[in-house]
Design a protein around this motif. Sequence first.
Motif, PDB file in Angstrom:
ATOM      1  N   ILE A  22       0.840  -1.203   0.000  1.00  0.00           N
ATOM      2  CA  ILE A  22       0.000   0.000   0.000  1.00  0.00           C
ATOM      3  C   ILE A  22       0.869   1.246   0.000  1.00  0.00           C
ATOM      4  O   ILE A  22       0.630   2.201  -0.748  1.00  0.00           O
ATOM      5  CB  ILE A  22      -0.953  -0.026   1.214  1.00  0.00           C
ATOM      6  CG1 ILE A  22      -1.986  -1.149   1.051  1.00  0.00           C
ATOM      7  CG2 ILE A  22      -1.640   1.326   1.386  1.00  0.00           C
ATOM      8  CD1 ILE A  22      -2.825  -1.402   2.293  1.00  0.00           C
ATOM      9  N   LEU A  23       1.891   1.270   0.842  1.00  0.00           N
ATOM     10  CA  LEU A  23       2.769   2.438   0.916  1.00  0.00           C
ATOM     11  C   LEU A  23       3.529   2.645  -0.394  1.00  0.00           C
ATOM     12  O   LEU A  23       3.700   3.786  -0.852  1.00  0.00           O
ATOM     13  CB  LEU A  23       3.745   2.286   2.077  1.00  0.00           C
ATOM     14  CG  LEU A  23       3.128   2.364   3.478  1.00  0.00           C
ATOM     15  CD1 LEU A  23       4.188   2.116   4.540  1.00  0.00           C
ATOM     16  CD2 LEU A  23       2.467   3.717   3.711  1.00  0.00           C
ATOM     17  N   ALA A  25       0.209   2.757   6.786  1.00  0.00           N
ATOM     18  CA  ALA A  25      -0.663   2.364   5.676  1.00  0.00           C
ATOM     19  C   ALA A  25      -2.055   2.959   5.825  1.00  0.00           C
ATOM     20  O   ALA A  25      -2.635   3.475   4.858  1.00  0.00           O
ATOM     21  CB  ALA A  25      -0.743   0.844   5.581  1.00  0.00           C
ATOM     22  N   GLY A  26      -2.608   2.900   7.026  1.00  0.00           N
ATOM     23  CA  GLY A  26      -3.943   3.440   7.250  1.00  0.00           C
ATOM     24  C   GLY A  26      -4.028   4.930   6.952  1.00  0.00           C
ATOM     25  O   GLY A  26      -4.906   5.370   6.176  1.00  0.00           O
ATOM     26  N   PRO A  27      -3.150   5.758   7.541  1.00  0.00           N
ATOM     27  CA  PRO A  27      -3.182   7.181   7.213  1.00  0.00           C
ATOM     28  C   PRO A  27      -3.011   7.470   5.726  1.00  0.00           C
ATOM     29  O   PRO A  27      -3.620   8.410   5.194  1.00  0.00           O
ATOM     30  CB  PRO A  27      -2.009   7.741   8.037  1.00  0.00           C
ATOM     31  CG  PRO A  27      -1.914   6.823   9.215  1.00  0.00           C
ATOM     32  CD  PRO A  27      -2.247   5.472   8.671  1.00  0.00           C
ATOM     33  N   ALA A  28      -2.177   6.673   5.053  1.00  0.00           N
ATOM     34  CA  ALA A  28      -2.001   6.884   3.609  1.00  0.00           C
ATOM     35  C   ALA A  28      -3.307   6.650   2.858  1.00  0.00           C
ATOM     36  O   ALA A  28      -3.653   7.399   1.937  1.00  0.00           O
ATOM     37  CB  ALA A  28      -0.903   5.964   3.079  1.00  0.00           C
ATOM     38  N   LEU A  29      -4.050   5.629   3.248  1.00  0.00           N
ATOM     39  CA  LEU A  29      -5.336   5.350   2.596  1.00  0.00           C
ATOM     40  C   LEU A  29      -6.347   6.445   2.907  1.00  0.00           C
ATOM     41  O   LEU A  29      -7.109   6.873   2.028  1.00  0.00           O
ATOM     42  CB  LEU A  29      -5.858   3.989   3.067  1.00  0.00           C
ATOM     43  CG  LEU A  29      -5.069   2.762   2.589  1.00  0.00           C
ATOM     44  CD1 LEU A  29      -5.525   1.514   3.338  1.00  0.00           C
ATOM     45  CD2 LEU A  29      -5.241   2.561   1.079  1.00  0.00           C
ATOM     46  N   ALA A  60      -9.668   3.608  -2.963  1.00  0.00           N
ATOM     47  CA  ALA A  60     -10.560   2.917  -3.905  1.00  0.00           C
ATOM     48  C   ALA A  60      -9.852   1.758  -4.589  1.00  0.00           C
ATOM     49  O   ALA A  60     -10.433   0.674  -4.769  1.00  0.00           O
ATOM     50  CB  ALA A  60     -11.080   3.912  -4.948  1.00  0.00           C
ATOM     51  N   ARG A  61      -8.587   1.965  -4.968  1.00  0.00           N
ATOM     52  CA  ARG A  61      -7.823   0.872  -5.610  1.00  0.00           C
ATOM     53  C   ARG A  61      -7.686  -0.316  -4.671  1.00  0.00           C
ATOM     54  O   ARG A  61      -7.858  -1.471  -5.080  1.00  0.00           O
ATOM     55  CB  ARG A  61      -6.443   1.365  -6.033  1.00  0.00           C
ATOM     56  CG  ARG A  61      -6.411   2.213  -7.271  1.00  0.00           C
ATOM     57  CD  ARG A  61      -5.027   2.304  -7.880  1.00  0.00           C
ATOM     58  NE  ARG A  61      -4.026   2.869  -6.989  1.00  0.00           N
ATOM     59  CZ  ARG A  61      -3.815   4.174  -6.841  1.00  0.00           C
ATOM     60  NH1 ARG A  61      -4.565   5.052  -7.501  1.00  0.00           N
ATOM     61  NH2 ARG A  61      -2.864   4.609  -6.026  1.00  0.00           N
ATOM     62  N   ASP A 115      -7.819  -1.866  12.537  1.00  0.00           N
ATOM     63  CA  ASP A 115      -8.301  -0.658  11.869  1.00  0.00           C
ATOM     64  C   ASP A 115      -8.022  -0.708  10.372  1.00  0.00           C
ATOM     65  O   ASP A 115      -8.861  -0.287   9.556  1.00  0.00           O
ATOM     66  CB  ASP A 115      -7.632   0.578  12.477  1.00  0.00           C
ATOM     67  CG  ASP A 115      -8.155   0.899  13.876  1.00  0.00           C
ATOM     68  OD1 ASP A 115      -9.185   0.331  14.273  1.00  0.00           O
ATOM     69  OD2 ASP A 115      -7.526   1.728  14.555  1.00  0.00           O
ATOM     70  N   LEU A 116      -6.852  -1.220   9.987  1.00  0.00           N
ATOM     71  CA  LEU A 116      -6.520  -1.326   8.569  1.00  0.00           C
ATOM     72  C   LEU A 116      -7.467  -2.290   7.862  1.00  0.00           C
ATOM     73  O   LEU A 116      -7.961  -2.004   6.759  1.00  0.00           O
ATOM     74  CB  LEU A 116      -5.068  -1.782   8.405  1.00  0.00           C
ATOM     75  CG  LEU A 116      -4.577  -2.000   6.970  1.00  0.00           C
ATOM     76  CD1 LEU A 116      -4.682  -0.706   6.161  1.00  0.00           C
ATOM     77  CD2 LEU A 116      -3.128  -2.514   6.975  1.00  0.00           C
TER      78      LEU A 116
END
Length: 555
Positions: free
Chosen positions: A103-104, A185-189, A197-198, A220-221
């Motif tokens: 994700i990152l 990863a969560g903050p990036a999303l 969305a991807r 949470d992720l």
Amino acid sequence: MQLPPPLQARLDALAPDQRQAATAPPGPVLCVAPAGSGKTTTVVARIAWRIAVGADPTTICAVTFNKLAADELRGRLDIALAPLGLPAGSVRVRTFHALGREILRDAGVDVERLVDRAAVLADLAGGPLPAAAMRHLDDAFTRLGLDPERGPGPEDVATHAAWAAYRAELARRGALDFDDLVARAGPALHADAALLARWRERTRVLFVDEAQDLDRTQLDLALLLTGEARDIFLVGDDDQTIYAWRLADVRRVLGLADALPGLRRVDLVTNHRCPPEVVRRAARLVAHGVERFDKRILPSPRAEGILVLAPDPGDPVARARLLLTRWLGARPGGHAILARTNAELAPYAAVALERGIPWSSGEELLTLDDPALDAALDGWAASLTAGGAPSGFTAAGSDTDPGPALADRGRGGPPIDARGVVRGWAAGCRVPDTVAARLRELRARRATLAAMEPQLILATVHGTKGLEFDHVAVVGLDAGTFPSRRSIEESADPARALEEERRLAYVAWTRARRSLTLVYDPSAPSRFMEEAFDPDELVPSRMADATRRPPVRPR
């Protein structure tokens, strides 16, 4: 609908509870899977079934707790999906950290500069930190990075200062550490709608293994990725939540229904791994817990094997000698000795060394290679040269007794008492060279055994979750040892610490496929023994017939 014959055959081979879970309607599902209930078999069947009834394999993602579990699931899925015409790797299987890294990378973050925390701290300190200090900072930094509310308080100024310096150094290097892969990863999303969305498309059908072990950031992720569709299948067992020090919390899995409206719970109820009496006693033990789901845990009607009570009031080395004489090799198959900490395992490594039994352990259990031993010998020699005679070096005892050569190499264990070890070996010896020669001989013997195929596994219970062995002996089931008095007394919530200790014992007992032997002090048995057995069953004279069953037949 008509299912492909290979999948139909796979479903037909499942137990009724496994099939019910594998074919539950899409949506949020929690599969409660007790030890030995076939959770991976069920997950593989469900993924194959979801594909057969219309799910696009490119939109399915299975997330596991560690790389070993990911590799196993990936391999079994490739086999299961091949008859459906799907090539290997059709379904994304990742650990949480590997998924976070992807994700990152998709978010444009440089994930190649991944650093080792211990190496960075060594650079900042001008050299490697002592093991105890490194353990403290490692645990504290993980808490501060993933769940600050459970981290050290503001009064721990030194730890917070070290954390600030560490994060500043990572920023200077433009680097990430292992925890960052999930934490960021969560903050990036959240910050990038297109990225979210991807990844929601790539994880439209999400499977999460070992749900009871998730920390808050991981859960949470997972919930962020599943979104409003909530097509998520979580599998886990509240009774196997044993990693509080890794930020797992049994209340997290018990409260999933609040986080996932419409959550359907399906239970696997049969332990297909363990002998029937082991299942009954382990279920009786864990039923004393408060923070758990109400559930049934049943033995398989086809299971065989025995449970043996082994009351032994002897000292640790005497216990080790007796167990390795009577138990090891008595029945064919693999043998494992499990304990609460490495301190309880060390006598068994010492006796294995004495008897020439090759063993394997996750950590070095003996002090043989510790430089402090050589320093202690040098100090003794120097004192004799100076005309002194250091007190204690004429202690009574046999210089062949390996008992003094023990040390706790577990988390938070004390440093080696090198002088005490040397004193034990020096009994009857007046010349340091004699003891030094014995140390060289033992080191050589240990090296020889290490090169051989192990006959014995020595492991802490924490290190064996997810594993199984033909024959298991759980040692140290004594009051104050298991449950650990130290862990309970030092906990901010002793009642919850006791709950986790009980779950740890349950995990230990359910590693056994053919036989389980429980070693305890009959004059001071663990409260867990008293919870799982009646008082008269723990009396030594009744040991042979209290829980013994016919030996398992070789397969």
